[in-house]
Design a protein around this motif. Structure first.
Motif, PDB file in Angstrom:
ATOM      1  N   ALA A 138      -6.831  -3.748   0.033  1.00 53.73           N
ATOM      2  CA  ALA A 138      -7.036  -4.905   0.900  1.00 53.73           C
ATOM      3  C   ALA A 138      -7.209  -6.181   0.081  1.00 53.73           C
ATOM      4  O   ALA A 138      -6.568  -7.211   0.364  1.00 53.73           O
ATOM      5  N   ARG A 139      -8.044  -6.130  -0.926  1.00 53.59           N
ATOM      6  CA  ARG A 139      -8.328  -7.336  -1.715  1.00 53.59           C
ATOM      7  C   ARG A 139      -7.092  -7.806  -2.487  1.00 53.59           C
ATOM      8  O   ARG A 139      -6.703  -8.987  -2.418  1.00 53.59           O
ATOM      9  N   GLU A 140      -6.450  -6.898  -3.203  1.00 57.62           N
ATOM     10  CA  GLU A 140      -5.327  -7.299  -4.043  1.00 57.62           C
ATOM     11  C   GLU A 140      -4.076  -7.592  -3.225  1.00 57.62           C
ATOM     12  O   GLU A 140      -3.263  -8.442  -3.602  1.00 57.62           O
ATOM     13  N   GLY A 141      -3.908  -6.910  -2.086  1.00 55.70           N
ATOM     14  CA  GLY A 141      -2.796  -7.225  -1.211  1.00 55.70           C
ATOM     15  C   GLY A 141      -2.900  -8.643  -0.679  1.00 55.70           C
ATOM     16  O   GLY A 141      -1.907  -9.387  -0.624  1.00 55.70           O
ATOM     17  N   ARG A 142      -4.108  -9.038  -0.277  1.00 58.90           N
ATOM     18  CA  ARG A 142      -4.314 -10.401   0.207  1.00 58.90           C
ATOM     19  C   ARG A 142      -4.138 -11.425  -0.906  1.00 58.90           C
ATOM     20  O   ARG A 142      -3.596 -12.521  -0.688  1.00 58.90           O
ATOM     21  N   GLU A 143      -4.600 -11.108  -2.089  1.00 63.67           N
ATOM     22  CA  GLU A 143      -4.401 -12.023  -3.211  1.00 63.67           C
ATOM     23  C   GLU A 143      -2.913 -12.226  -3.484  1.00 63.67           C
ATOM     24  O   GLU A 143      -2.458 -13.342  -3.748  1.00 63.67           O
ATOM     25  N   ALA A 144      -2.132 -11.144  -3.404  1.00 59.86           N
ATOM     26  CA  ALA A 144      -0.693 -11.249  -3.628  1.00 59.86           C
ATOM     27  C   ALA A 144      -0.019 -12.059  -2.528  1.00 59.86           C
ATOM     28  O   ALA A 144       0.930 -12.807  -2.778  1.00 59.86           O
ATOM     29  N   ALA A 145      -0.505 -11.923  -1.296  1.00 67.41           N
ATOM     30  CA  ALA A 145       0.086 -12.632  -0.169  1.00 67.41           C
ATOM     31  C   ALA A 145      -0.175 -14.132  -0.236  1.00 67.41           C
ATOM     32  O   ALA A 145       0.677 -14.941   0.142  1.00 67.41           O
ATOM     33  N   GLY A 146      -1.357 -14.522  -0.692  1.00 65.94           N
ATOM     34  CA  GLY A 146      -1.692 -15.927  -0.763  1.00 65.94           C
ATOM     35  C   GLY A 146      -2.140 -16.488   0.573  1.00 65.94           C
ATOM     36  O   GLY A 146      -2.053 -15.829   1.618  1.00 65.94           O
ATOM     37  N   PRO A 147      -2.604 -17.740   0.585  1.00 60.98           N
ATOM     38  CA  PRO A 147      -3.214 -18.316   1.790  1.00 60.98           C
ATOM     39  C   PRO A 147      -2.244 -18.572   2.931  1.00 60.98           C
ATOM     40  O   PRO A 147      -2.663 -18.696   4.081  1.00 60.98           O
ATOM     41  N   GLU A 148      -0.946 -18.667   2.648  1.00 60.06           N
ATOM     42  CA  GLU A 148       0.023 -18.961   3.702  1.00 60.06           C
ATOM     43  C   GLU A 148       0.512 -17.703   4.421  1.00 60.06           C
ATOM     44  O   GLU A 148       1.309 -17.795   5.358  1.00 60.06           O
ATOM     45  N   LEU A 149       0.065 -16.537   3.955  1.00 61.00           N
ATOM     46  CA  LEU A 149       0.492 -15.275   4.562  1.00 61.00           C
ATOM     47  C   LEU A 149      -0.759 -14.450   4.861  1.00 61.00           C
ATOM     48  O   LEU A 149      -1.144 -13.580   4.077  1.00 61.00           O
ATOM     49  N   PRO A 150      -1.433 -14.728   5.978  1.00 63.85           N
ATOM     50  CA  PRO A 150      -2.639 -13.955   6.305  1.00 63.85           C
ATOM     51  C   PRO A 150      -2.303 -12.491   6.573  1.00 63.85           C
ATOM     52  O   PRO A 150      -1.306 -12.176   7.227  1.00 63.85           O
ATOM     53  N   VAL A 151      -3.144 -11.616   6.058  1.00 65.81           N
ATOM     54  CA  VAL A 151      -2.944 -10.174   6.188  1.00 65.81           C
ATOM     55  C   VAL A 151      -4.156  -9.562   6.888  1.00 65.81           C
ATOM     56  O   VAL A 151      -5.283  -9.618   6.375  1.00 65.81           O
ATOM     57  N   ALA A 152      -3.937  -9.001   8.058  1.00 61.83           N
ATOM     58  CA  ALA A 152      -4.986  -8.261   8.763  1.00 61.83           C
ATOM     59  C   ALA A 152      -5.014  -6.828   8.251  1.00 61.83           C
ATOM     60  O   ALA A 152      -3.964  -6.217   8.044  1.00 61.83           O
ATOM     61  N   VAL A 153      -6.207  -6.309   8.053  1.00 62.75           N
ATOM     62  CA  VAL A 153      -6.377  -4.914   7.654  1.00 62.75           C
ATOM     63  C   VAL A 153      -7.026  -4.178   8.815  1.00 62.75           C
ATOM     64  O   VAL A 153      -8.169  -4.469   9.185  1.00 62.75           O
ATOM     65  N   LEU A 154      -6.291  -3.233   9.408  1.00 66.21           N
ATOM     66  CA  LEU A 154      -6.831  -2.417  10.490  1.00 66.21           C
ATOM     67  C   LEU A 154      -7.570  -1.234   9.879  1.00 66.21           C
ATOM     68  O   LEU A 154      -6.989  -0.448   9.113  1.00 66.21           O
ATOM     69  N   GLU A 155      -8.852  -1.137  10.173  1.00 72.06           N
ATOM     70  CA  GLU A 155      -9.700  -0.098   9.588  1.00 72.06           C
ATOM     71  C   GLU A 155      -9.745   1.071  10.561  1.00 72.06           C
ATOM     72  O   GLU A 155     -10.450   1.050  11.569  1.00 72.06           O
ATOM     73  N   LEU A 156      -8.946   2.099  10.232  1.00 67.67           N
ATOM     74  CA  LEU A 156      -8.636   3.150  11.201  1.00 67.67           C
ATOM     75  C   LEU A 156      -9.493   4.395  11.000  1.00 67.67           C
ATOM     76  O   LEU A 156      -9.656   4.882   9.877  1.00 67.67           O
ATOM     77  N   PRO A 157      -9.976   4.985  12.114  1.00 66.64           N
ATOM     78  CA  PRO A 157     -10.667   6.271  12.075  1.00 66.64           C
ATOM     79  C   PRO A 157      -9.653   7.393  12.281  1.00 66.64           C
ATOM     80  O   PRO A 157      -8.468   7.244  11.958  1.00 66.64           O
ATOM     81  N   PHE A 158     -10.099   8.525  12.810  1.00 66.11           N
ATOM     82  CA  PHE A 158      -9.167   9.573  13.235  1.00 66.11           C
ATOM     83  C   PHE A 158      -8.236   8.984  14.297  1.00 66.11           C
ATOM     84  O   PHE A 158      -8.696   8.351  15.243  1.00 66.11           O
ATOM     85  N   VAL A 159      -6.940   9.214  14.134  1.00 75.47           N
ATOM     86  CA  VAL A 159      -5.959   8.682  15.079  1.00 75.47           C
ATOM     87  C   VAL A 159      -5.248   9.851  15.752  1.00 75.47           C
ATOM     88  O   VAL A 159      -4.647  10.703  15.076  1.00 75.47           O
TER      89      VAL A 159
END
Length: 306
Positions: A138-159
């Motif tokens: 989550a942290r490094e993916g957002r850093e790679a995306a930068g401020p112009e590409l917001p990245v939502a992280v869905l925190e999933l349980p049993f699906v």
């Protein structure tokens, strides 16, 4: 919007594609194996930034919906392998997405990152390689995306749920157990759970809003007793579920960890500490208000063979 769904042939990815199209968006899919509905074949987990950019060109957003198996034991040390599978592909994907001008993204994550924020005293990242890598993802993916590409992280349980022949990767052992004559014995504790359809709805909401939030997802909270009883009922084997004493559960898990260590192997969720998670109430405030009944029946159908 035009959205690229990475892992679009999987259970959650297929539902995301369905919801996108139902809402009038365009979805294209990429997966590592050829299946009906897959537009592009590519192993994104090993693809370079230069290989990813042509796939992303012309899209508004991207969903990363590939699945990982945190329980598979690997030779020590496992951190490099888990980082290679969980973190590095996301960093490359969102680096390529930023360069291609995308404006929104979603990563299917784990509810363990939610509990890491909620209970820092549990030291989850320190004790469990899988959780450490999910946090880094989550942290490094957002850093790679930068401020112009917001990245939502869905925190999933049993699906729970089904899409064609695609089922949750953990459902097979529970299905066989519920249909067998083996006693159903579970410890205290429980977990949040969601349907694949609910996850897809939340994912598309996040894309439409260009959200960059951490989003825990849950339809219901289930004790282990309730979950196994409802699975048994779904398969047509209504049975009593007995309680396993906490001490017995801890001893069994410690034994499993010791046997794993003798083989010089580790798993992403450390058996030495997994009892602390198993016996806890890993509950999330429900986000949808939906019942899991239909998703349970899809995952564990009554075949009439019992």
């Amino acid at each position: 919007m035009r959205i690229l769904v990475v892992g679009g042939s999987g259970l959650i990815g297929a539902h995301v594609v369905d919801v996108l199209r139902e809402r009038g968006h365009t979805a294209t899919t990429v997966a590592r194996t050829a299946r009906p509905g897959v537009d592009h074949l590519l192993d994104v987990e090993s693809a370079s930034i230069d290989e990813l950019r042509p796939l992303l060109a012309g899209h508004d957003g991207v969903v990363y919906a590939t699945r990982t198996d945190e329980q598979r034991p690997l030779p020590k040390p496992i951190y490099p392998a888990f980082r290679r599978d969980n973190v590095e592909p996301v960093v490359r994907l969102f680096t390529a997405a930023r360069r291609a001008g995308l404006t929104r993204g979603v990563v299917m994550g784990s509810y363990y990152t939610y509990f890491d924020r909620l209970h820092p005293q549990w030291r989850l990242a320190e004790r469990h390689t899988y959780i450490r890598c999910r946090l880094e993802q989550a942290r490094e993916g957002r850093e790679a995306a930068g401020p112009e590409l917001p990245v939502a992280v869905l925190e999933l349980p049993f699906v729970f749920g089904r899409s064609g022949d695609r089922l949750p990767n953990w459902s097979g052992p529970l299905d066989r157990w519920a249909r067998s004559r083996t006693p159903l014995v579970v410890p205290t504790g429980g977990t949040a759970a969601a349907s694949a359809r609910s996850v897809a709805d939340v994912a598309v909401d996040a894309l439409e809003q260009a959200s960059g939030a951490d989003i825990p997802v849950a339809d219901e909270n289930l004790t282990w007793n309730d979950m196994i009883a409802r699975i048994a009922e779904a398969v047509g084997r209504r049975r009593r579920v007995a309680r396993l004493p906490a001490g017995a559960a801890k001893a069994a898990l410690r034994l499993g960890g010791a046997l794993q260590a003798l083989g010089r192997k580790e798993s992403g969720v450390n058996p030495a500490y997994v009892a602390d998670l198993l016996l806890a109430d890993l509950f999330i405030e429900p986000t949808t208000g939906r019942s899991l009944d239909s998703a349970l029946r899809e995952t564990f159908p009554d075949t009439g063979a019992s």
